[in-house]
Design a protein around this motif. Structure first.
Motif, PDB file in Angstrom:
ATOM      1  N   ASP A  43      26.024  76.591  58.518  1.00 18.69           N
ATOM      2  CA  ASP A  43      26.227  75.685  59.650  1.00 18.69           C
ATOM      3  C   ASP A  43      27.349  74.720  59.290  1.00 18.69           C
ATOM      4  O   ASP A  43      27.872  74.757  58.180  1.00 18.69           O
ATOM      5  N   GLY A  44      27.690  73.870  60.234  1.00 20.84           N
ATOM      6  CA  GLY A  44      28.718  72.861  60.009  1.00 20.84           C
ATOM      7  C   GLY A  44      28.463  71.669  60.900  1.00 20.84           C
ATOM      8  O   GLY A  44      27.639  71.731  61.812  1.00 20.84           O
ATOM      9  N   GLN A  45      29.165  70.581  60.632  1.00 22.11           N
ATOM     10  CA  GLN A  45      28.976  69.368  61.440  1.00 22.11           C
ATOM     11  C   GLN A  45      29.248  69.634  62.925  1.00 22.11           C
ATOM     12  O   GLN A  45      28.617  69.042  63.774  1.00 22.11           O
ATOM     13  N   GLN A  46      30.166  70.530  63.223  1.00 22.66           N
ATOM     14  CA  GLN A  46      30.455  70.905  64.613  1.00 22.66           C
ATOM     15  C   GLN A  46      29.932  72.310  64.911  1.00 22.66           C
ATOM     16  O   GLN A  46      30.388  72.956  65.844  1.00 22.66           O
ATOM     17  N   GLY A  47      28.980  72.781  64.116  1.00 25.03           N
ATOM     18  CA  GLY A  47      28.486  74.142  64.280  1.00 25.03           C
ATOM     19  C   GLY A  47      29.353  75.100  63.484  1.00 25.03           C
ATOM     20  O   GLY A  47      30.210  74.685  62.709  1.00 25.03           O
ATOM     21  N   ILE A  48      29.116  76.386  63.670  1.00 22.34           N
ATOM     22  CA  ILE A  48      29.897  77.407  62.963  1.00 22.34           C
ATOM     23  C   ILE A  48      30.271  78.493  63.973  1.00 22.34           C
ATOM     24  O   ILE A  48      29.465  78.854  64.828  1.00 22.34           O
ATOM     25  N   GLN A  92      22.025  68.945  58.135  1.00 22.80           N
ATOM     26  CA  GLN A  92      21.457  69.341  59.422  1.00 22.80           C
ATOM     27  C   GLN A  92      20.833  68.134  60.124  1.00 22.80           C
ATOM     28  O   GLN A  92      20.944  67.992  61.336  1.00 22.80           O
ATOM     29  N   TYR A  93      20.182  67.287  59.349  1.00 18.30           N
ATOM     30  CA  TYR A  93      19.601  66.074  59.936  1.00 18.30           C
ATOM     31  C   TYR A  93      20.718  65.202  60.514  1.00 18.30           C
ATOM     32  O   TYR A  93      20.614  64.732  61.639  1.00 18.30           O
ATOM     33  N   ARG A  94      21.796  65.008  59.728  1.00 17.99           N
ATOM     34  CA  ARG A  94      22.911  64.169  60.199  1.00 17.99           C
ATOM     35  C   ARG A  94      23.473  64.686  61.513  1.00 17.99           C
ATOM     36  O   ARG A  94      23.825  63.910  62.395  1.00 17.99           O
ATOM     37  N   ARG A  95      23.546  65.989  61.626  1.00 15.14           N
ATOM     38  CA  ARG A  95      24.105  66.599  62.838  1.00 15.14           C
ATOM     39  C   ARG A  95      23.217  66.350  64.063  1.00 15.14           C
ATOM     40  O   ARG A  95      23.664  66.439  65.196  1.00 15.14           O
ATOM     41  N   ASN A  96      21.935  66.033  63.809  1.00 18.93           N
ATOM     42  CA  ASN A  96      20.986  65.869  64.910  1.00 18.93           C
ATOM     43  C   ASN A  96      20.556  64.422  65.146  1.00 18.93           C
ATOM     44  O   ASN A  96      19.549  64.179  65.813  1.00 18.93           O
ATOM     45  N   ILE A  97      21.326  63.455  64.620  1.00 16.93           N
ATOM     46  CA  ILE A  97      21.030  62.051  64.888  1.00 16.93           C
ATOM     47  C   ILE A  97      21.075  61.831  66.397  1.00 16.93           C
ATOM     48  O   ILE A  97      21.967  62.321  67.084  1.00 16.93           O
ATOM     49  N   GLY A  98      20.069  61.112  66.903  1.00 16.13           N
ATOM     50  CA  GLY A  98      19.986  60.842  68.336  1.00 16.13           C
ATOM     51  C   GLY A  98      19.091  61.830  69.072  1.00 16.13           C
ATOM     52  O   GLY A  98      18.742  61.611  70.226  1.00 16.13           O
TER      53      GLY A  98
END
Length: 158
Positions: A43-48, A92-98
């Motif tokens: 995965d990546g911060q903006q997806g993959i 993955q957690y960081r990517r889902n903040i909010g």
């Protein structure tokens, strides 16, 4: 001779990432000795993207052949974790903040709430407290990663 293990493949996958903003979520190797199935989730911060998955797959294939020889038989699948796949890595957690998460903790309790922050050691959750006949209230809680058994994003169709 080295064997196809999740640890070995994980190290190969990590070294094969096509871009620095990507990360390996999970690696699994089936028990089939004749033709193991290797599953790499990235995965990546903006997806993959599909192209990034294809590049990663080619690079891992090359490393496997260099290490184990070209005659080794295996199936390699590289993809992103699905929306229903549990969160495993801090990235993955960081990517889902909010977003809302449902957590299962070591002590057997479950918590649901909005992910507010991710630190080095855990997460901050605005926990939803439901009481019969009353409107839900929200309380901030700190949860160390070590206490989280399973974490899933709550999918909302509102």
């Amino acid at each position: 001779m080295a064997t196809l293990t999740a640890k070995t493949i994980s190290e190969m996958a990590q070294a094969s990432l096509p871009e620095s903003n990507l990360f390996i979520v999970d690696v699994a190797v089936s028990d089939n000795p004749a033709r193991p199935k290797i599953t790499v989730l990235a995965d990546g911060q903006q997806g993959i993207t599909i192209d990034q998955c294809a590049t990663l797959s080619r690079r891992i294939n090359k490393k496997i052949e260099e290490t184990f020889g070209e005659e080794i038989s295996y199936v390699l699948e590289v993809s992103s974790p699905g929306v229903d796949y549990p969160l495993l890595q801090p990235q993955q957690y960081r990517r889902n903040i909010g977003r809302n998460l449902k957590l299962k903790l070591e002590d057997g309790t479950e918590k649901t709430g909005k992910l507010e922050e991710v630190t080095e050691t855990g997460i901050s959750l605005m926990e939803e407290i439901k009481q019969k006949g009353k409107k839900a209230t929200y309380e901030p809680v700190q949860i160390p990663f070590g206490e989280i058994v399973k974490a899933n994003v709550v999918i909302s169709f509102k």
